[in-house]
Write a protein that holds these residues in place. Structure first.
Motif, mmCIF file in Angstrom:
data_model
loop_
_atom_site.group_PDB
_atom_site.id
_atom_site.type_symbol
_atom_site.label_atom_id
_atom_site.label_comp_id
_atom_site.label_asym_id
_atom_site.label_seq_id
_atom_site.Cartn_x
_atom_site.Cartn_y
_atom_site.Cartn_z
ATOM 1 N N ASN A 182 0.839 -1.216 0.000
ATOM 2 C CA ASN A 182 0.000 0.000 0.000
ATOM 3 C C ASN A 182 0.866 1.256 0.000
ATOM 4 N N PRO A 183 1.612 1.519 -1.081
ATOM 5 C CA PRO A 183 2.482 2.701 -1.046
ATOM 6 C C PRO A 183 1.680 3.977 -0.846
ATOM 7 N N ARG A 184 2.136 4.781 0.090
ATOM 8 C CA ARG A 184 1.434 6.039 0.396
ATOM 9 C C ARG A 184 2.424 7.186 0.490
ATOM 10 N N ILE A 185 1.957 8.391 0.133
ATOM 11 C CA ILE A 185 2.723 9.599 0.422
ATOM 12 C C ILE A 185 1.868 10.338 1.433
ATOM 13 N N GLY A 186 2.273 10.312 2.676
ATOM 14 C CA GLY A 186 1.409 10.829 3.745
ATOM 15 C C GLY A 186 0.180 9.938 3.810
ATOM 16 N N SER A 187 -1.016 10.550 3.722
ATOM 17 C CA SER A 187 -2.227 9.718 3.752
ATOM 18 C C SER A 187 -2.735 9.435 2.338
ATOM 19 N N PHE A 188 -1.968 9.874 1.316
ATOM 20 C CA PHE A 188 -2.401 9.686 -0.083
ATOM 21 C C PHE A 188 -2.017 8.271 -0.532
ATOM 22 N N ASP A 189 -3.039 7.413 -0.717
ATOM 23 C CA ASP A 189 -2.782 6.024 -1.102
ATOM 24 C C ASP A 189 -2.709 5.918 -2.629
ATOM 25 N N LEU A 190 -1.490 5.638 -3.132
ATOM 26 C CA LEU A 190 -1.266 5.695 -4.587
ATOM 27 C C LEU A 190 -2.026 4.599 -5.342
ATOM 28 N N LYS A 191 -2.028 3.375 -4.793
ATOM 29 C CA LYS A 191 -2.688 2.263 -5.506
ATOM 30 C C LYS A 191 -4.214 2.448 -5.509
ATOM 31 N N TYR A 192 -4.744 2.762 -4.361
ATOM 32 C CA TYR A 192 -6.192 2.955 -4.227
ATOM 33 C C TYR A 192 -6.657 4.101 -5.134
ATOM 34 N N PHE A 193 -5.870 5.171 -5.187
ATOM 35 C CA PHE A 193 -6.218 6.324 -6.024
ATOM 36 C C PHE A 193 -6.240 5.918 -7.502
ATOM 37 N N CYS A 194 -5.175 5.192 -7.927
ATOM 38 C CA CYS A 194 -5.062 4.860 -9.359
ATOM 39 C C CYS A 194 -6.080 3.811 -9.795
ATOM 40 N N GLU A 195 -6.467 2.928 -8.894
ATOM 41 C CA GLU A 195 -7.348 1.811 -9.262
ATOM 42 C C GLU A 195 -8.670 2.290 -9.875
ATOM 43 N N LEU A 196 -9.252 3.363 -9.353
ATOM 44 C CA LEU A 196 -10.569 3.772 -9.843
ATOM 45 C C LEU A 196 -10.614 5.113 -10.566
ATOM 46 N N ARG A 197 -9.778 6.063 -10.160
ATOM 47 C CA ARG A 197 -10.065 7.442 -10.579
ATOM 48 C C ARG A 197 -9.495 7.874 -11.936
ATOM 49 N N PRO A 198 -8.180 8.108 -12.074
ATOM 50 C CA PRO A 198 -7.735 8.698 -13.358
ATOM 51 C C PRO A 198 -8.084 7.807 -14.554
ATOM 52 N N GLY A 199 -7.949 6.480 -14.383
ATOM 53 C CA GLY A 199 -8.170 5.571 -15.510
ATOM 54 C C GLY A 199 -9.638 5.351 -15.825
ATOM 55 N N LEU A 200 -10.425 5.004 -14.794
ATOM 56 C CA LEU A 200 -11.840 4.684 -15.056
ATOM 57 C C LEU A 200 -12.633 5.936 -15.440
ATOM 58 N N ILE A 201 -12.435 7.038 -14.696
ATOM 59 C CA ILE A 201 -13.173 8.270 -15.043
ATOM 60 C C ILE A 201 -12.621 8.779 -16.381
ATOM 61 N N GLY A 202 -11.301 8.590 -16.573
ATOM 62 C CA GLY A 202 -10.662 8.996 -17.834
ATOM 63 C C GLY A 202 -11.252 8.228 -19.023
ATOM 64 N N TRP A 203 -11.538 6.954 -18.832
ATOM 65 C CA TRP A 203 -12.153 6.117 -19.878
ATOM 66 C C TRP A 203 -13.482 6.747 -20.325
ATOM 67 N N CYS A 204 -14.313 7.169 -19.350
ATOM 68 C CA CYS A 204 -15.599 7.810 -19.686
ATOM 69 C C CYS A 204 -15.375 9.116 -20.440
ATOM 70 N N LEU A 205 -14.391 9.887 -19.994
ATOM 71 C CA LEU A 205 -14.141 11.183 -20.638
ATOM 72 C C LEU A 205 -13.636 10.970 -22.072
ATOM 73 N N ILE A 206 -12.789 9.960 -22.254
ATOM 74 C CA ILE A 206 -12.281 9.655 -23.600
ATOM 75 C C ILE A 206 -13.455 9.277 -24.510
ATOM 76 N N ASN A 207 -14.357 8.418 -24.005
ATOM 77 C CA ASN A 207 -15.546 8.057 -24.783
ATOM 78 C C ASN A 207 -16.329 9.303 -25.182
ATOM 79 N N PHE A 208 -16.442 10.231 -24.232
ATOM 80 C CA PHE A 208 -17.188 11.461 -24.505
ATOM 81 C C PHE A 208 -16.484 12.278 -25.600
ATOM 82 N N CYS A 209 -15.158 12.313 -25.565
ATOM 83 C CA CYS A 209 -14.401 13.038 -26.606
ATOM 84 C C CYS A 209 -14.679 12.417 -27.980
#
Ligand SMILES: NC(=O)C1=CN([C@@H]2O[C@H](COP(=O)(O)OP(=O)(O)OC[C@H]3O[C@@H](n4cnc5c(N)ncnc54)[C@H](OP(=O)(O)O)[C@@H]3O)[C@@H](O)[C@H]2O)C=CC1
Ligand SMILES: CC(C)CCC[C@@H](C)[C@H]1CC=C2C3=C(CC[C@@]21C)[C@@]1(C)CC[C@H](O)C[C@@H]1CC3
Length: 420
Positions: A182-209
């Motif tokens: 669970n690599p973290r910088i302070g309380s920022f959990d890098l794996k948990y953050f990447c698992e759902l947000r930039p990629g999955l929300i990004g996928w929807c935004l790309i579809n919209f583009c």
């Protein structure tokens, strides 16, 4: 730290060990570029090599990297905002439990509002379609950089913080699977953050583009594009709504955060899961209303099985006496936990995978049957889930022993009833 706190050495190497890891580090990005180049060609035939390989200069676009970095920063900012609840993850080796912010769905809503404002301001969404390959290159480089950072960071992590699946002692293998859990910088959990947000929300935004590109080219979006974007947006919103459920997945509990997940989350998901919409811009398909209703029905059946089974298991694990699951038949295990043997989990041993695969088929059908390329997702996903099922089965057999064998006897099929 007591000896039992230490993460034991990983003995059973997956994905073909260090050689398999080395091959995958090249094959995964290669596959993304092969698919995008093929999709860009007129024929879009997976059986032919796509045209000439583009020059290195044409693949590099600093603006694409800048937009990507801004995107990840926006999502990181939304993650850190004091909105949403805080929950605890599973108990770790050192008996501590990490805290996680649950606000991915809110992050999606804020992103949707920002995108709406950008439409009003007439921001050039089709730019993403026109420079898609350059965005993929920027994303692949970003995930590689992140994986290198994660591996270097893991070398200073305490022994108890290492991943049970990524502590083989072989640097290449550990770099691929992920050395730190669970690599973290302070309380920022890098794996948990990447698992759902930039990629999955990004996928929807790309579809919209891509949908906006269709409007630019043809004046309005096609029915096929609306179906693909609608189905996939439902899937992403469902994952974000049930964000808490990923805290018990093997990715969070067992695998570390290394190249596999960094590349998977940030490049593979947004750039290959959006292939159907990318395909539709260059290869328009006519679908009638009757066909559309049929595809909606298939997606609905898949979604009901996928959501019903995931929710049933989650409700049961949270509280076995929950009225929605209290009447289901179960078998006891030596760990004190019980296994469901009726309801969705009595149909096959992975009903959630079955539902997911039915939805995957519904996402390809609006692209017609003239090309194999839009069926890449359902093909790859079948292989991924068959492999994932085998990994999970192996872990469950270790965890539950005889009780798991009894479950396999009572529910003999893994994913597809009467087939597999
Ligand atoms: N779109 C994509 O790229 C991907 C999507 N997914 C989807 O994500 C979702 C989560 O999948 P995944 O993380 O693989 O894990 P699952 O949700 O399938 O969880 C597996 C775990 O469930 C528990 N379990 C298994 N059988 C039973 C039973 N009979 N009764 C009670 N508990 C049981 C066990 O854990 P325990 O007993 O410890 O609770 C087991 O380890 C799925 O819907 C999957 O389709 C997954 C990967 C990629
Ligand atoms: C690059 C390789 C081929 C493997 C990459 C694997 C990753 C893309 C997937 C591993 C587990 C995932 C999960 C999801 C997305 C794909 C990855 C990251 C979900 C978030 C998809 C939505 C579901 O509702 C939950 C999934 C959890 C696991």
């Amino acid at each position: 730290m007591s000896a039992s706190d230490k993460t034991p050495r990983t003995k059973e190497l997956e994905f073909g060990g260090s050689l398999g890891a080395l091959v995958l580090i090249f094959v995964l990005p290669g596959t993304v570029f092969y698919l995008l180049l093929t999709c860009n060609s007129d024929e879009a035939s997976v059986l032919r090599l796509p045209g000439p390989v583009p020059s290195l200069e044409s693949l590099w676009n600093p603006s694409a990297l800048l937009i990507l970095l801004s995107w990840v920063s926006l999502q990181a900012l939304l993650y850190m905002l004091p909105m949403g609840k805080i929950v605890e993850g599973i108990t770790l080796r050192d008996n501590t439990r990490l805290k996680y912010k649950i606000n991915a769905f809110q992050a999606f809503l804020v992103t949707a509002i920002i995108a709406g404002v950008a439409v009003v301001l007439k921001l050039p969404f089709p730019y993403v379609y026109d420079h898609f390959l350059q965005f993929a290159v920027a994303s692949a480089l970003f995930s590689l950089g992140l994986s290198i950072f994660l591996y270097i960071k893991s070398l200073t992590a305490p022994e108890s913080a290492l991943a049970p699946g990524g502590n083989s002692g072989n640097p290449l293998y550990d770099f691929f699977i992920g050395h730190e859990l669970n690599p973290r910088i302070g309380s920022f959990d890098l794996k948990y953050f990447c698992e759902l947000r930039p990629g999955l929300i990004g996928w929807c935004l790309i579809n919209f583009c891509f949908l906006m590109k269709e409007i630019e080219l043809r004046g309005s979006p096609s029915l096929s594009m609306i179906l693909v974007c609608g189905f996939q947006a439902l899937y992403v919103m469902d994952a974000l709504w049930h964000e808490e459920a990923i805290l018990t997945t093997m990715d969070i509990v067992h695998d570390g955060f290394g190249f596999m997940l960094a590349f998977g989350d940030l490049c593979w998901v947004p750039f290959t899961y959006s292939l159907q919409a990318y395909f539709l811009v260059g290869h328009p398909q006519e679908q009638g209303m009757a066909a559309a209703v049929f595809f909606i029905l298939i997606n609905a059946v898949g979604y009901i099985i996928f959501r019903g089974s995931n929710s049933q298991k989650n409700a049961f694990r949270r509280n076995p006496s929950d009225p929605s699951v209290a009447g289901l038949e179960t078998i006891p295990t030596a760990t004190g936990k019980r296994l469901l043997v009726s309801g969705w989990w009595g149909l096959v041993r992975h009903p959630n995978y079955l539902g997911d695969l039915i939805m995957a088929l519904a996402w390809s059908l609006p692209c017609g049957v003239s090309h194999i390329l839009p069926y890449f997702y359902v093909t790859y996903f079948t292989a991924l889930l068959v492999h994932r099922e085998a990994r999970d089965e192996h872990q469950c057999l270790k965890k539950y022993g005889l009780a798991w064998q009894e479950y396999c006897r009572r529910v003999p099929y893994r994913i597809f009833p009467y087939i597999y």
